[in-house]
Scaffold this active site. Structure first.
Site, short mmCIF file in Angstrom:
data_model
loop_
_atom_site.label_atom_id
_atom_site.label_comp_id
_atom_site.label_asym_id
_atom_site.label_seq_id
_atom_site.Cartn_x
_atom_site.Cartn_y
_atom_site.Cartn_z
N GLY A 81 -5.85 95.44 -14.43
CA GLY A 81 -5.02 96.30 -15.33
C GLY A 81 -4.15 97.30 -15.02
CB VAL A 96 -9.02 105.35 -3.52
CG1 VAL A 96 -8.20 106.76 -3.83
CG2 VAL A 96 -8.60 104.95 -2.13
N GLY A 124 -9.10 102.68 -11.33
CA GLY A 124 -9.03 101.22 -10.75
C GLY A 124 -10.32 101.23 -9.97
CD GLU A 155 -8.94 97.23 -15.58
OE1 GLU A 155 -8.08 96.51 -16.63
OE2 GLU A 155 -8.75 96.93 -14.45
N GLY A 173 -12.55 100.39 -6.41
CA GLY A 173 -12.61 100.59 -5.08
C GLY A 173 -12.97 102.19 -4.57
CG ASN A 184 -7.82 91.74 -4.66
OD1 ASN A 184 -8.13 90.81 -3.92
ND2 ASN A 184 -7.90 93.24 -4.50
N1 COA Z 1 0.43 95.81 3.76
C1 COA Z 1 -0.62 95.02 4.22
N2 COA Z 1 -1.85 95.08 3.90
C2 COA Z 1 -2.35 96.07 3.65
C3 COA Z 1 -1.45 97.29 3.04
C4 COA Z 1 0.15 97.00 3.25
N3 COA Z 1 0.91 97.79 3.02
N4 COA Z 1 -2.06 98.30 2.51
C5 COA Z 1 -3.37 98.06 2.57
N5 COA Z 1 -3.58 96.67 3.30
C6 COA Z 1 -4.83 96.25 3.76
C7 COA Z 1 -5.79 96.93 4.26
O1 COA Z 1 -5.68 97.12 5.71
C8 COA Z 1 -7.18 96.36 3.56
O2 COA Z 1 -7.28 95.20 4.45
P1 COA Z 1 -8.82 94.49 4.90
O3 COA Z 1 -9.45 94.22 3.85
O4 COA Z 1 -8.29 93.37 5.77
O5 COA Z 1 -9.25 95.82 5.64
C9 COA Z 1 -6.79 95.71 2.27
O6 COA Z 1 -5.42 95.81 2.20
C10 COA Z 1 -7.27 96.63 1.28
O7 COA Z 1 -6.84 97.97 1.26
P2 COA Z 1 -7.95 99.00 1.38
O8 COA Z 1 -7.13 100.41 1.67
O9 COA Z 1 -9.23 99.07 1.85
O10 COA Z 1 -7.82 99.55 -0.45
P3 COA Z 1 -8.77 99.00 -1.53
O11 COA Z 1 -9.89 98.11 -1.26
O12 COA Z 1 -8.79 100.09 -2.56
O13 COA Z 1 -7.59 97.96 -2.24
C11 COA Z 1 -5.73 97.14 -3.40
C12 COA Z 1 -6.39 98.17 -2.54
C13 COA Z 1 -4.32 97.49 -3.87
C14 COA Z 1 -5.83 95.60 -2.64
C15 COA Z 1 -6.67 97.19 -4.80
O14 COA Z 1 -6.79 98.15 -5.46
C16 COA Z 1 -6.17 95.97 -5.61
O15 COA Z 1 -6.26 94.89 -5.60
N6 COA Z 1 -5.48 96.66 -6.71
C17 COA Z 1 -4.66 95.93 -7.72
C18 COA Z 1 -5.44 95.74 -8.92
C19 COA Z 1 -5.79 96.93 -9.72
O16 COA Z 1 -5.18 97.97 -9.36
N7 COA Z 1 -6.76 97.09 -10.40
C20 COA Z 1 -6.95 98.02 -10.96
C21 COA Z 1 -7.44 97.94 -12.46
S1 COA Z 1 -8.61 96.56 -12.20
#
Ligand code: COA
Length: 488
Positions: free
Chosen positions: A366, A251, A247, A272, A249, A362
């Site tokens: 995928g 991580v 994915g 993707e 980001g 978001n």
């Molecule tokens: N409840 C509320 N907020 C939460 C949370 C929870 N359980 N866990 C994380 N967050 C918040 C973080 O604090 C952060 O907030 P900020 O932007 O205000 O700092 C935000 O969510 C993003 O978290 P972060 O730890 O920085 O991870 P990330 O940037 O890697 O994003 C997802 C994590 C899940 C939002 C992102 O990976 C995503 O949209 N995934 C779904 C789509 C996907 O998997 N795509 C991959 C194939 S395209």
């Protein structure tokens, strides 16, 4: 014509299809001109893309009131706010499925806009840095506007593999048997009579904003590398692993970065999005080949790759998202899918999209295409969020994107839970012991033990308590039990 002239083709109520997938290959001037027009005229469009757009286009469209409905994915903070305020309808869709909805007419495209590197003499189109849903948009659209991006070198032709999925009843197997198999053409065939306008621009893709790895993401990456090493020792994987999907980001980048300093070799990717870390692995010789639908990279990496595209032609391929995210191909190739969750629960159900069960972050992107069909489906998350006020492992997820049946491994910076071969009650112990932050571990164990003793069942829960952590967060600003006592 100019972008402003092309904006005149847009009519209220139209369904518009645009190129663009996580910023790569998005249309950059026509939709901005449409947003300007919508400031003074009634224009409510449904917009279908590959995934998210760059350059603030989604924000400009939503702020000007030009959108009624958006699909299948977005990452824009202004758009997110409007979705959650109920001002904009959003369909959060598996990226591998959106092409089907265009082809079956659910989203018949009135007007398509595509960024291309050039139009060849036979009228076919050379895409730029993504394919997304372009093939289906061209097929479905009544009219097309083409944006020619003059910053893209025309020798980009050859990195794409354009394949038309046949209609149901006539569909044949998608014959990709290794990640570098090419089954299609280099360009998109188009009926030239559909093209109503051509607009030139010289705007590059908006660079990806890759956050540097921090202690938590490095620890998560190390836990995954250790897991891979054990799998090799036990004979379930070889040193070249299986095709990787990551994915977007920090991580994902940290995990791929972690592989750079490991003993793994001859890696391949079927994903993707190609990110900086993919090209770093290719340049260091660790990765042999990578397949995706889009590239989203930093400015430095963009310059390195696009200016030397000839060097990468035998190492990368961009495909339509109906192929990069095809369940059939993912299952055949045996992918290791690594995706990120917002929260997961003690049984391994995953919420990737909805904050506290209601507010869109978001979209599923995928992740579902890969999680369900992967050979090994891994979900990563920090064990806590918002300075420790949120535990990312909760009794029950407040929204489910990926059920326990699609989740093999959960990893936090605390450790890794290998859920393969475990029944729900065993999964809970594995997750609580390995992934939960110390601040929440005792309470989660107590919840699980009381659920088993008092309620029983295959998947024990105390339903009236299952969301108590979320309600506590809403009431006190923290999931921690002390915060409730402090309030009293
Ligand atoms: N409840 C509320 N907020 C939460 C949370 C929870 N359980 N866990 C994380 N967050 C918040 C973080 O604090 C952060 O907030 P900020 O932007 O205000 O700092 C935000 O969510 C993003 O978290 P972060 O730890 O920085 O991870 P990330 O940037 O890697 O994003 C997802 C994590 C899940 C939002 C992102 O990976 C995503 O949209 N995934 C779904 C789509 C996907 O998997 N795509 C991959 C194939 S395209």
């Amino acid at each position: 014509m100019t972008a402003d002239e092309s904006a005149k083709f847009f009519e209220d109520g139209m369904t518009v299809g645009s190129s663009g997938f996580t910023r790569g290959g998005d249309t950059k001037v026509v939709l901005k001109a449409v947003a300007e027009r919508a400031k003074t005229e009634d224009l409510k469009l449904t917009l279908v893309t590959g995934a998210s757009l760059g350059h603030g286009t989604d924000a400009a469209l939503v702020e000007s009131g030009a959108l009624k409905k958006r699909l299948p994915f977005q990452v824009d903070t202004v758009m997110r706010k409007n979705i959650n305020a109920g001002n904009l309808l959003f369909i959060d869709q598996h990226l591998g499925e959106s092409a089907e909805h265009i082809l079956n007419g659910q989203f018949k495209i009135d007007l398509g806009i595509l960024e291309v590197a050039e139009i060849l003499e036979d009228g076919s189109l050379v895409p730029t840095t993504s394919i997304g849903n372009n093939v289906e948009i061209v097929k479905s659209a009544e009219k097309l506007i083409i944006e020619i991006n003059t910053t893209i070198p025309t020798n980009i032709k050859g990195i794409h593999d354009i394949y038309n999925v046949e209609e149901y009843g006539k569909r044949t197997p998608i014959n990709i048997t290794t990640i570098d198999t090419k089954i299609g053409t280099e360009t998109i065939k188009v009926d030239p009579s559909k093209i109503v306008g051509i607009v030139f621009h010289d705007i590059q893709d908006m660079p990806g904003d890759i956050q540097p790895a921090d202690d938590a993401t490095i620890a998560i990456a190390q836990n995954i590398v250790k897991f891979f090493e054990k799998e090799v020792e036990e004979g379930r994987l070889t040193k070249s692993l299986m095709p990787l999907q990551c994915g977007i980001g920090k991580v994902a980048n940290a995990v791929l970065g972690g592989l750079e300093n490991s003993d793994f070799e001859d890696l391949v990717m079927y994903s993707e999005v190609l990110q900086d870390s993919t090209f770093d692995l290719i340049d260091s010789g660790k990765m042999k080949f990578a397949s995706a639908s889009s590239m989203t990279v930093s400015q430095e990496c963009y310059d390195r790759v696009i200016n030397n595209i000839e060097n990468y032609k035998d190492k990368i391929v961009l495909r339509p998202q109906s192929i990069s995210n095809s369940a059939e191909v993912i299952r055949r190739l045996g992918i290791i899918g690594i995706n990120t969750s917002l929260e997961c629960d003690i049984y391994g159900n995953v919420n990737s999209t909805h904050v506290s069960g209601t507010h869109m972050m978001n979209g599923i992107g995928g992740s579902g295409d890969f999680a369900r069909n992967a050979y090994i489906s891994i979900f990563v998350t920090s064990s806590i969020a918002k300075g420790g006020n949120i535990s990312s492992i909760v009794p029950m997820v407040s929204h489910t994107d990926h059920t326990e049946h699609d989740v093999d491994i959960i990893v936090t910076e605390q450790g890794l839970a290998d859920l393969r071969g475990l029944a729900p009650r065993e999964r809970a112990i594995e997750i609580i012991n390995n992934c939960v932050h110390a601040d929440y571990q005792g309470e989660l164990l107590s919840y699980f033990e009381r659920a088993c003793a008092e309620r029983g069942g295959q998947t024990p829960h105390i339903l009236e308590e299952a969301f108590s952590w979320h309600t506590r967060l809403k009431e006190t600003g923290s999931m921690k039990k002390e915060s409730l006592f402090a309030l009293k």
